[in-house]
Enzyme design. Structure first.
Site, short mmCIF file in Angstrom:
data_model
loop_
_atom_site.label_atom_id
_atom_site.label_comp_id
_atom_site.label_asym_id
_atom_site.label_seq_id
_atom_site.Cartn_x
_atom_site.Cartn_y
_atom_site.Cartn_z
N ARG A 226 0.85 -1.18 0.00
CA ARG A 226 0.00 0.00 0.00
C ARG A 226 0.89 1.24 0.00
O ARG A 226 1.90 1.29 0.71
CB ARG A 226 -0.93 0.03 1.23
CG ARG A 226 -2.07 -0.97 1.18
CD ARG A 226 -3.03 -0.65 0.04
NE ARG A 226 -4.17 -1.55 -0.01
CZ ARG A 226 -4.21 -2.66 -0.72
NH1 ARG A 226 -3.15 -3.03 -1.43
NH2 ARG A 226 -5.30 -3.42 -0.75
N HIS A 274 -0.64 -0.93 -9.92
CA HIS A 274 -1.25 -1.80 -8.89
C HIS A 274 -1.69 -3.14 -9.50
O HIS A 274 -2.85 -3.53 -9.42
CB HIS A 274 -2.45 -1.09 -8.24
CG HIS A 274 -2.76 -1.64 -6.87
ND1 HIS A 274 -3.24 -0.87 -5.85
CD2 HIS A 274 -2.65 -2.89 -6.35
CE1 HIS A 274 -3.43 -1.60 -4.76
NE2 HIS A 274 -3.07 -2.84 -5.05
#
Length: 311
Positions: A226, A274
């Site tokens: 993250r 991502h």
């Protein structure tokens, strides 16, 4: 007995693939996209990725929430989240995919590939003798299912792997440590750091300017967990000053990464959107169907997460 409906919400358009995979395992399951729900009281299961605020409020008969991925931070501290089991996908293919991305990123730095990429642009025949992986210390922060799998793969390739987690863990062939003091010491001895921590109140901003300064000058950073675990302004500054030599970033504080971010223009940074590890319908659907059967039979579900802990 009716199974009820399973609703799918994701910012990625993979509905058809998920529906086909789920109904291949359980044909009688009614699978619908969130935008087409006409009778929310019939929805018993929700397969979601980063649902918007208030998403769950209208599903009064929800029995199970499945997070479409490993990271569940988007389901933490929500006022609309029902008191039902929340599970994450635990797919061996996700672990293999993540380990492949991490291994690629570490090898890219270990074999000086960015140096050769730049030499090719000049063009220039620029030989650099390869180093033995036994000379290269790699730190893996986060020892969940994905982190442990990736660390083992790095160790199998011969790298000296140092692992860090919040609670003590042991894995053969890997130097394991835990606790704040141990983290600071680990950062000082590793030329490449791989961030694989879940986003929690304890890990948010964990790698700040002070901790980045503990790395050997010119170290490499790989973040596949993250963006908020690393303070982005501190990261950018460390890259500008040379404290960080290179970075491979798959996650960011804000996604998509804003076009005005200085990270885009930094030649020492590799950016991916991502995708280091994603859930695949064909290999993950059986887990979802298994938990649907468990809910229908009144049995405990598998891979349940603790929302308060964030994983």
């Amino acid at each position: 007995m009716s199974l009820g409906q399973l609703v799918i919400y994701s910012e990625f358009d993979h509905f058809t693939a998920w529906k086909e995979a789920l109904q291949q395992c359980l044909p009688e399951l009614d699978v619908i996209p969130a935008a087409q729900v006409m009778h929310p009281e019939r929805v018993h299961y929700a397969l979601v990725w980063k649902p918007p605020a208030g998403f769950f409020a209208r599903f009064t008969n929800l029995k199970l929430v499945i997070n479409l991925g490993a990271g569940v931070d988007s389901l933490v501290n929500r006022s609309d989240l029902p008191d039902v089991p929340i599970t994450r996908l635990s797919d061996p293919n996700m672990a293999k995919m993540m380990a492949g991305y991490v291994l690629f990123s570490v090898l890219r730095y270990a074999r000086d590939i960015p140096y050769f990429e730049q030499a090719q642009k000049e063009p220039k025949w620029a030989y650099r003798h390869p180093r033995s992986p036994q000379e290269i210390h790699v730190g893996v922060l986060g020892w969940g299912e994905l982190g442990a799998y990736a660390a083992k793969e790095l160790a199998r390739q011969g790298f000296v792997v140092h692992g860090w987690s919040r609670s003590p863990k042991e894995i053969d062939g890997i130097c394991c440590s835990s606790g704040t003091a141990a983290l600071d010491a680990l950062l000082g001895r590793c030329e490449t750091i791989v961030v694989m921590l879940p986003l929690t109140t304890q890990t948010r901003g964990l790698l700040d300017a002070r901790r980045l300064s503990l790395l050997p000058k010119g170290a490499n950073l790989i973040n596949v967990s993250r963006g908020e675990v690393v303070v982005q302004d501190a990261l950018i500054n460390a890259l500008k000053t040379g404290q960080l030599g290179q970075a491979t970033l798959d996650v960011f504080e804000k996604e998509p990464l804003p076009l005005d971010s200085p990270l885009w223009a930094m030649p020492q940074v590799l950016i991916t959107p991502h995708l280091a590890s994603v859930a695949l319908p064909l290999s993950s659907s059986s887990q979802i169907v298994d938990n649907v059967h468990r809910i229908c039979g009144g049995n405990p579900v598998l891979h349940q997460i603790e929302v308060d802990r964030g994983y």
